[in-house]
Scaffold this motif. Sequence first.
Motif, short mmCIF file in Angstrom:
data_model
loop_
_atom_site.label_atom_id
_atom_site.label_comp_id
_atom_site.label_asym_id
_atom_site.label_seq_id
_atom_site.Cartn_x
_atom_site.Cartn_y
_atom_site.Cartn_z
N GLY A 57 0.82 -1.22 0.00
CA GLY A 57 0.00 0.00 0.00
C GLY A 57 0.85 1.26 0.00
N GLY A 58 2.08 1.18 -0.51
CA GLY A 58 2.95 2.35 -0.57
C GLY A 58 3.59 2.70 0.76
N LYS A 59 3.46 1.83 1.79
CA LYS A 59 3.99 2.16 3.11
C LYS A 59 5.33 1.51 3.42
CE LYS A 59 -0.47 3.04 5.32
NZ LYS A 59 -1.33 2.74 6.49
N ASP A 60 5.77 0.54 2.59
CA ASP A 60 7.03 -0.16 2.87
C ASP A 60 8.22 0.61 2.32
OD1 ASP A 60 5.80 -2.34 4.14
OD2 ASP A 60 5.29 -3.22 2.19
N TYR A 61 9.34 0.50 3.03
CA TYR A 61 10.62 1.03 2.56
C TYR A 61 11.55 -0.16 2.35
CZ TYR A 61 9.65 5.97 3.33
OH TYR A 61 9.15 7.25 3.24
N ASP B 103 6.23 -10.12 6.33
CA ASP B 103 5.06 -9.31 5.97
C ASP B 103 4.22 -8.98 7.20
OD1 ASP B 103 3.36 -8.27 3.62
OD2 ASP B 103 1.92 -9.47 4.76
N SER B 104 4.20 -9.89 8.17
CA SER B 104 3.41 -9.63 9.39
C SER B 104 4.01 -8.51 10.24
CB SER B 104 3.30 -10.90 10.23
OG SER B 104 4.52 -11.17 10.91
N GLN B 105 5.28 -8.18 10.00
CA GLN B 105 5.93 -7.14 10.81
C GLN B 105 5.27 -5.78 10.62
OE1 GLN B 105 8.72 -8.00 12.83
NE2 GLN B 105 8.07 -10.02 12.22
N ARG B 106 4.56 -5.62 9.49
CA ARG B 106 3.92 -4.33 9.26
C ARG B 106 2.77 -4.09 10.24
NH1 ARG B 106 3.42 -3.70 4.37
NH2 ARG B 106 4.15 -5.67 3.48
N ALA B 107 2.28 -5.15 10.90
CA ALA B 107 1.16 -5.01 11.84
C ALA B 107 1.64 -4.34 13.12
CB ALA B 107 0.55 -6.37 12.14
N PRO C 93 19.82 3.22 -0.80
CA PRO C 93 19.22 3.51 0.51
C PRO C 93 17.73 3.14 0.51
CG PRO C 93 20.50 5.38 -0.28
CD PRO C 93 20.37 4.43 -1.43
N PRO C 94 17.17 2.86 1.68
CA PRO C 94 15.75 2.50 1.74
C PRO C 94 14.85 3.53 1.07
CG PRO C 94 16.80 2.08 3.85
CD PRO C 94 17.81 2.80 3.01
N THR C 95 13.96 3.03 0.23
CA THR C 95 13.03 3.88 -0.51
C THR C 95 11.68 3.17 -0.58
OG1 THR C 95 12.57 4.85 -2.68
CG2 THR C 95 13.88 2.85 -2.64
N ASN C 96 10.62 3.96 -0.76
CA ASN C 96 9.31 3.32 -0.91
C ASN C 96 9.00 3.02 -2.38
OD1 ASN C 96 8.96 5.90 -1.77
ND2 ASN C 96 7.34 6.44 -0.32
N ASP C 97 10.01 3.15 -3.26
CA ASP C 97 9.87 2.76 -4.67
C ASP C 97 10.40 1.32 -4.80
OD1 ASP C 97 9.71 2.48 -7.37
OD2 ASP C 97 11.13 4.08 -7.86
N LEU C 98 9.51 0.34 -4.58
CA LEU C 98 9.94 -1.06 -4.62
C LEU C 98 10.35 -1.49 -6.02
CD1 LEU C 98 7.29 -2.72 -2.27
CD2 LEU C 98 9.41 -1.54 -1.69
N ASN C 99 9.81 -0.83 -7.03
CA ASN C 99 10.17 -1.19 -8.41
C ASN C 99 11.64 -0.90 -8.69
OD1 ASN C 99 7.58 -2.07 -9.06
ND2 ASN C 99 6.91 0.01 -9.62
N ALA C 100 12.17 0.15 -8.06
CA ALA C 100 13.59 0.47 -8.28
C ALA C 100 14.47 -0.65 -7.75
CB ALA C 100 13.93 1.79 -7.59
N ILE C 101 14.10 -1.24 -6.62
CA ILE C 101 14.88 -2.34 -6.07
C ILE C 101 14.74 -3.58 -6.97
CG2 ILE C 101 15.24 -3.79 -4.05
CD1 ILE C 101 15.89 -0.84 -3.62
N ALA C 102 13.53 -3.85 -7.42
CA ALA C 102 13.32 -5.02 -8.29
C ALA C 102 14.15 -4.90 -9.57
CB ALA C 102 11.83 -5.14 -8.62
#
Length: 648
Positions: free
Chosen positions: A144-148, A305-309, A167-176
């Motif tokens: 949902g755009g909240k992960d870095y 994935d559960s860590q986001r809770a 560096p950590p970014t919320n653009d996951l496509n750049a990492i992929a």
Amino acid sequence: MTKNVTMIKLIWQRAPALAALVSLVLGTALLPSRLALAQTGGPTLEIKQVDSTQAPDYTMTAAVVWPDGSAATGLTAQNFTLTSLADNSPIPIASVEADNAGVAAVIVADLAGLNNTRDYGVVNTENVRRVAQQFVQALAANSGGKDYLGLVVTTGTGQNKIAETIPPTNDLNAIAARLEAIPQLPVERTSALFDGLNQALNSLVRNPDAATRQALDQRRKIILLFSDGADNKFSDEGIRGDILRRANEAGVSIFSVQVNQRSPREFTNMSALAAQTNGGYVLLDSSVPLATAEEQLRAMYSRIDSQRAQHVLRFRSIKPAGEHSARLTVNTPLGSDTGEVRFASTLRPPTVKLLSPPEGELFFQETAEPAAPITITAQVDFPDGRVRDVSVEFFANGMSIGRLDAPPYELVWQPPKEDRSVVTKTLPYAFQAVATDSYLQTTTNSPSVRTTLQVASVPAVPFVPTEAPSFDQWVRQNTALAASLCGLALVTLGLIVALIIMNRRYSDQFAVMRANMSKSVQSGIRMVTQRLGLNRQPVAELKVVSGPMTGTSLPVGSDTVWVGRDPSQCEVVLMSDPYVSSRHFQITRDPVTQQFYILDEGTANGTRVNRLPLQIKTRTPLPEDAEIEVGMTKLIFQQGRRTQRLNS
């Protein structure tokens, strides 16, 4: 110990299939053991953020993590307690809500040596690319755009040991996109595993961008490590311990994927990093069936994935401006944990000042009537910007003259009527306002405003002594009284003559009579002196400091005396002051407490004590050295002084 190590190496060299089986058993056995630890070790509470912008209403984000790396969900306000560290008082938690806060993860791909090994028929750098992409896809499904997400790639131990850093970014496509280039990177045989982990920790904990650092601190921090576990640069024990210490201090969990089966040394590195940071471990090696390995990877990604809770807690704490601390405790059936909460308050007491009357204002009393009413206006300001109702009490010369519980804070006050003495006098008045804030339980005083009341004088009535009349004049004015006195004198003379004659005849009998008469006279004298107070020390005195009798000391001879102009009604007489009533005021002393009181039963011109008018028909305490004003006369009341009675 040395023999055991040698034996393990020999078995490893002689029986690779057996070694692979042992590694698989150890790897799969770690997960149940960590689950058992979760049931005995209890949860870990991580406080991520406290929002103080809406103080005194605060919002706090916290994560509760089991030792196996999964996040606790479904907790309610019943699972949390918040206690002030200042006084151990409880702070009620208004609500607890679940929140998808996202995660802050860094992929560490330690590729050194992996291009020379193959598992599942594929070069292991390709295996790393494939399973790392699966992780990114699993993360993006619920992000949902909240992960870095960040990336660190190490390829050797030389100058280019860190081949890639994002560096950590919320653009996951750049990492992929960058993961796709992993199989093409040139790699060395020697590894810098711990350098890559150190770089990942820095990007999560010491990110130079303030906005990114704040976002990372609000999320659970994860490192996903792909490596064979070897590091040719550092001693495993020392550097691994330092990495574990830093990770645990920063709340970073390490999930390690060991690519290609190696010696027990490398296995220990990978499993220890996972087990000692509440992470997870998976072996990606041909000794483990591919389907089993991928199932274990999916379970690991699900736990990440559960860590986001997280949980959003809302509470209210009314504290003055500054930083405050509290203790948050989470209670679960599997145990409890605590953490310190720091929150800032911007609440400040209101300020108050007087707008009117202005400093130095001069008021007048020019006639026999009181001075004109005075309007006193106060202004209340709120430095913290939170406007609220406060009460304002007004004071004149330290005595309360009124209170207002809501704006506008404007009071109309009538100064007491001042007597007009022989000379014009000026009376100082200091006004002040006190604001009481029931919100913070504080009071604030305004600066004093000083004014003056000027009272005009009236002509004094001169004291003219009365000239005594002559004997002839007195007889003509008091004929009946003179005749009575003459008759009384003749009777007295006759009695004296009769007594002389009878004394000669009845000398003994008259001696007895004389003794009895002497006793009677003495008794009468004692009675009179007791009535007049002539036989004992006066209980107090009134010293005249201004007026027609200035300089005179008037004794208060008994526990109850009247003071006034009429000698027939008063024990203490104030002569030649036309503004004093015949019986003006009464002074009494309580025989038990020895407290003096003053009473005015309703005279025309009133009585003032310490410049404040007495309430009519109300007995008021009379303190030592009190200033009493009646008419044009001012007296000072003093207790226990030896004086000469003026009107005796």
